[in-house]
Design a protein around this motif. Structure first.
Motif, PDB file in Angstrom:
ATOM      1  N   THR A   1      47.250   3.699  25.128  1.00 38.70           N
ATOM      2  CA  THR A   1      47.612   5.114  25.127  1.00 38.70           C
ATOM      3  C   THR A   1      47.507   5.745  26.511  1.00 38.70           C
ATOM      4  OG1 THR A   1      45.343   5.733  24.529  1.00 38.70           O
ATOM      5  CG2 THR A   1      46.920   5.424  22.732  1.00 38.70           C
ATOM      6  N   ALA A   2      46.904   5.040  27.482  1.00 39.33           N
ATOM      7  CA  ALA A   2      46.798   5.576  28.833  1.00 39.33           C
ATOM      8  C   ALA A   2      48.145   5.504  29.536  1.00 39.33           C
ATOM      9  CB  ALA A   2      45.747   4.809  29.623  1.00 39.33           C
ATOM     10  N   CYS A   3      48.331   6.362  30.500  1.00 40.95           N
ATOM     11  CA  CYS A   3      49.585   6.379  31.255  1.00 40.95           C
ATOM     12  C   CYS A   3      49.637   5.176  32.192  1.00 40.95           C
ATOM     13  CB  CYS A   3      49.700   7.679  32.043  1.00 40.95           C
ATOM     14  SG  CYS A   3      51.189   7.787  33.050  1.00 40.95           S
ATOM     15  N   VAL A   4      50.700   4.386  32.113  1.00 36.85           N
ATOM     16  CA  VAL A   4      50.854   3.224  32.994  1.00 36.85           C
ATOM     17  C   VAL A   4      51.950   3.426  34.026  1.00 36.85           C
ATOM     18  CG1 VAL A   4      49.975   1.564  31.315  1.00 36.85           C
ATOM     19  CG2 VAL A   4      52.424   2.106  31.339  1.00 36.85           C
ATOM     20  N   THR A   5      52.436   4.650  34.129  1.00 36.00           N
ATOM     21  CA  THR A   5      53.466   4.946  35.128  1.00 36.00           C
ATOM     22  C   THR A   5      52.917   4.699  36.530  1.00 36.00           C
ATOM     23  OG1 THR A   5      54.427   6.631  33.683  1.00 36.00           O
ATOM     24  CG2 THR A   5      55.034   6.700  36.006  1.00 36.00           C
ATOM     25  N   GLY A   6      53.638   3.942  37.319  1.00 33.80           N
ATOM     26  CA  GLY A   6      53.214   3.652  38.676  1.00 33.80           C
ATOM     27  C   GLY A   6      52.309   2.447  38.802  1.00 33.80           C
TER      28      GLY A   6
ATOM     29  N   ALA B   1      46.066  -5.522  32.566  1.00 31.84           N
ATOM     30  CA  ALA B   1      45.618  -5.914  31.223  1.00 31.84           C
ATOM     31  C   ALA B   1      45.596  -4.687  30.318  1.00 31.84           C
ATOM     32  CB  ALA B   1      44.236  -6.550  31.294  1.00 31.84           C
ATOM     33  N   ILE B   2      46.321  -4.768  29.213  1.00 27.00           N
ATOM     34  CA  ILE B   2      46.447  -3.655  28.275  1.00 27.00           C
ATOM     35  C   ILE B   2      45.863  -4.062  26.923  1.00 27.00           C
ATOM     36  CG2 ILE B   2      48.012  -1.992  27.216  1.00 27.00           C
ATOM     37  CD1 ILE B   2      48.097  -1.864  30.215  1.00 27.00           C
ATOM     38  N   ALA B   3      44.999  -3.216  26.362  1.00 27.83           N
ATOM     39  CA  ALA B   3      44.437  -3.447  25.031  1.00 27.83           C
ATOM     40  C   ALA B   3      44.724  -2.220  24.170  1.00 27.83           C
ATOM     41  CB  ALA B   3      42.931  -3.701  25.123  1.00 27.83           C
ATOM     42  N   ASN B   4      44.297  -2.269  22.900  1.00 25.28           N
ATOM     43  CA  ASN B   4      44.607  -1.143  22.015  1.00 25.28           C
ATOM     44  C   ASN B   4      43.683   0.048  22.220  1.00 25.28           C
ATOM     45  OD1 ASN B   4      42.275  -1.332  20.091  1.00 25.28           O
ATOM     46  ND2 ASN B   4      43.201  -3.303  19.607  1.00 25.28           N
ATOM     47  N   ALA B   5      42.600  -0.146  22.983  1.00 22.26           N
ATOM     48  CA  ALA B   5      41.664   0.948  23.226  1.00 22.26           C
ATOM     49  C   ALA B   5      41.036   0.781  24.609  1.00 22.26           C
ATOM     50  CB  ALA B   5      40.575   0.981  22.160  1.00 22.26           C
ATOM     51  N   ASP B   6      40.701   1.895  25.228  1.00 23.82           N
ATOM     52  CA  ASP B   6      40.095   1.865  26.562  1.00 23.82           C
ATOM     53  C   ASP B   6      38.801   1.066  26.575  1.00 23.82           C
ATOM     54  OD1 ASP B   6      42.105   3.383  27.702  1.00 23.82           O
ATOM     55  OD2 ASP B   6      41.044   5.286  27.424  1.00 23.82           O
TER      56      ASP B   6
ATOM     57  N   ILE C   1      53.936   2.045  19.519  1.00 24.38           N
ATOM     58  CA  ILE C   1      53.676   0.874  20.364  1.00 24.38           C
ATOM     59  C   ILE C   1      54.985   0.253  20.818  1.00 24.38           C
ATOM     60  CG2 ILE C   1      52.665  -1.437  20.451  1.00 24.38           C
ATOM     61  CD1 ILE C   1      50.600   0.790  20.359  1.00 24.38           C
ATOM     62  N   ASN C   2      55.916   0.103  19.897  1.00 23.75           N
ATOM     63  CA  ASN C   2      57.211  -0.497  20.241  1.00 23.75           C
ATOM     64  C   ASN C   2      57.964   0.363  21.256  1.00 23.75           C
ATOM     65  OD1 ASN C   2      56.535  -2.460  18.395  1.00 23.75           O
ATOM     66  ND2 ASN C   2      57.879  -1.692  16.773  1.00 23.75           N
ATOM     67  N   ASP C   3      57.891   1.681  21.086  1.00 24.81           N
ATOM     68  CA  ASP C   3      58.550   2.581  22.033  1.00 24.81           C
ATOM     69  C   ASP C   3      57.887   2.522  23.410  1.00 24.81           C
ATOM     70  OD1 ASP C   3      60.335   3.392  20.106  1.00 24.81           O
ATOM     71  OD2 ASP C   3      59.274   5.255  19.630  1.00 24.81           O
ATOM     72  N   THR C   4      56.553   2.382  23.421  1.00 24.37           N
ATOM     73  CA  THR C   4      55.843   2.268  24.699  1.00 24.37           C
ATOM     74  C   THR C   4      56.304   1.036  25.458  1.00 24.37           C
ATOM     75  OG1 THR C   4      53.891   3.414  23.842  1.00 24.37           O
ATOM     76  CG2 THR C   4      53.562   2.022  25.775  1.00 24.37           C
TER      77      THR C   4
ATOM     78  N   MET D   1      48.883  -8.362  27.371  1.00 23.76           N
ATOM     79  CA  MET D   1      48.821  -7.386  26.283  1.00 23.76           C
ATOM     80  C   MET D   1      48.041  -8.006  25.128  1.00 23.76           C
ATOM     81  SD  MET D   1      52.793  -6.104  26.556  1.00 23.76           S
ATOM     82  CE  MET D   1      53.422  -7.781  26.463  1.00 23.76           C
ATOM     83  N   ASP D   2      46.900  -7.433  24.830  1.00 17.91           N
ATOM     84  CA  ASP D   2      45.972  -8.021  23.864  1.00 17.91           C
ATOM     85  C   ASP D   2      45.800  -7.094  22.662  1.00 17.91           C
ATOM     86  OD1 ASP D   2      43.886  -9.201  22.500  1.00 17.91           O
ATOM     87  OD2 ASP D   2      42.528  -9.301  24.192  1.00 17.91           O
ATOM     88  N   ASP D   3      46.347  -7.499  21.510  1.00 22.97           N
ATOM     89  CA  ASP D   3      46.221  -6.701  20.284  1.00 22.97           C
ATOM     90  C   ASP D   3      46.541  -5.231  20.545  1.00 22.97           C
ATOM     91  OD1 ASP D   3      45.732  -8.438  18.199  1.00 22.97           O
ATOM     92  OD2 ASP D   3      43.562  -8.384  18.400  1.00 22.97           O
ATOM     93  N   LEU D   4      47.776  -4.949  20.896  1.00 20.62           N
ATOM     94  CA  LEU D   4      48.161  -3.578  21.233  1.00 20.62           C
ATOM     95  C   LEU D   4      48.003  -2.627  20.068  1.00 20.62           C
ATOM     96  CD1 LEU D   4      51.340  -4.118  23.437  1.00 20.62           C
ATOM     97  CD2 LEU D   4      48.954  -3.890  24.135  1.00 20.62           C
ATOM     98  N   LEU D   5      48.116  -3.132  18.856  1.00 20.60           N
ATOM     99  CA  LEU D   5      47.967  -2.301  17.664  1.00 20.60           C
ATOM    100  C   LEU D   5      46.689  -2.677  16.932  1.00 20.60           C
ATOM    101  CD1 LEU D   5      49.227  -0.177  15.733  1.00 20.60           C
ATOM    102  CD2 LEU D   5      50.356  -2.067  14.549  1.00 20.60           C
ATOM    103  N   ASP D   6      45.820  -1.707  16.748  1.00 21.82           N
ATOM    104  CA  ASP D   6      44.579  -1.936  16.007  1.00 21.82           C
ATOM    105  C   ASP D   6      44.920  -2.286  14.555  1.00 21.82           C
ATOM    106  OD1 ASP D   6      42.115  -1.510  14.510  1.00 21.82           O
ATOM    107  OD2 ASP D   6      41.354  -0.502  16.302  1.00 21.82           O
ATOM    108  N   ALA D   7      44.228  -3.271  13.997  1.00 27.93           N
ATOM    109  CA  ALA D   7      44.514  -3.723  12.632  1.00 27.93           C
ATOM    110  C   ALA D   7      44.375  -2.604  11.613  1.00 27.93           C
ATOM    111  CB  ALA D   7      43.592  -4.887  12.265  1.00 27.93           C
TER     112      ALA D   7
END
Length: 230
Positions: free
Chosen positions: A153-158, A97-102, A184-187, A166-172
């Motif tokens: 922004t955290a590393c998701v490698t591995g 689960a990925i959000a825009n902030a930890d 975000i798009n590059d990630t 993916m929940d609101d990856l970009l903060d409004a």
């Protein structure tokens, strides 16, 4: 079949909640919001229907985008109740689960854990969490299902999942930043798009409010190789 030693009402509630995600939300709502009346609306039924279709492999490509405004229960439905519901019938599913902030990722992870460890849930679906993998943002159940949560922004490698939420990856508040939207798009292009366990059976769910024509929703819908249910 009715089991001996268990009330018919309990067994019927269990079966209804397993088959109907909407029923699961209504039955477990008070675990998270005991003093708040659940205000149901047609859009919740619609979201639930698509999430059930995803779970039942009725959507092509296992790719789903849901766009809704803020304040419509989107994080609770998709990032909290839905993973808990999945485990009622598929406790082996591993969820990233990925959000825009930890802090948001941690919040929703703890909310899901609150449901799964509740007396009501354990009564219907006894499911222990492994003692050595039971943290705020990472917990593993006895059937090797997992939920790992983190900010974009955290590393998701591995790190991989059978389902990536993916929940609101970009903060409004960053909607007008070209640089942050592009990041975000590059990630997605460079990292997130590869974070599934099995390309044939794993998939992605994105839920967010639209913020710009080239936000992550727009970015994904422009791609021609893999079509998303939108």
């Amino acid at each position: 079949l009715i089991k001996r030693g268990e009330s018919v009402a309990n067994q019927l509630e269990k079966l209804k909640c397993e088959k109907d995600f909407s029923a699961f939300i209504k039955a477990s709502w008070s675990i998270l919001e005991p003093g708040t009346l659940l205000q149901w609306n047609w859009h919740v039924d619609t979201i639930c229907g698509y999430l059930m279709a995803y779970h039942n492999n009725e959507l092509p490509n296992k790719r789903l985008i849901i766009n809704v405004p803020p304040g419509t229960l989107k994080s609770l439905i998709v990032s909290v109740f839905y993973p808990a519901w999945i485990w009622t019938t598929r406790a082996d599913i591993r969820i990233l689960a990925i959000a825009n902030a930890d802090k948001l990722a941690t919040r929703d992870s703890l909310r899901m854990k609150q449901i799964v460890t509740s007396e009501w849930y354990q009564k219907h679906w006894p499911l222990a969490l492994q003692a050595d993998q039971n943290e705020k943002t990472l917990f593993v159940n006895a059937k090797h299902g997992m939920r790992q949560s983190q900010g974009i922004t955290a590393c998701v490698t591995g790190v991989r999942g059978d389902l990536v939420i993916m929940d609101d990856l970009l903060d409004a508040k960053h909607a007008f930043s070209d640089v942050l939207r592009e990041n975000i798009n590059d990630t997605w292009d460079q990292t997130l798009s590869t974070r599934i366990n099995d390309p044939n059976s794993s998939g992605f769910i994105l839920i967010m409010q639209r913020l710009a024509h080239d936000d992550i929703t727009g970015h994904l819908l422009k791609k021609s190789k893999i079509k998303w249910t939108h």
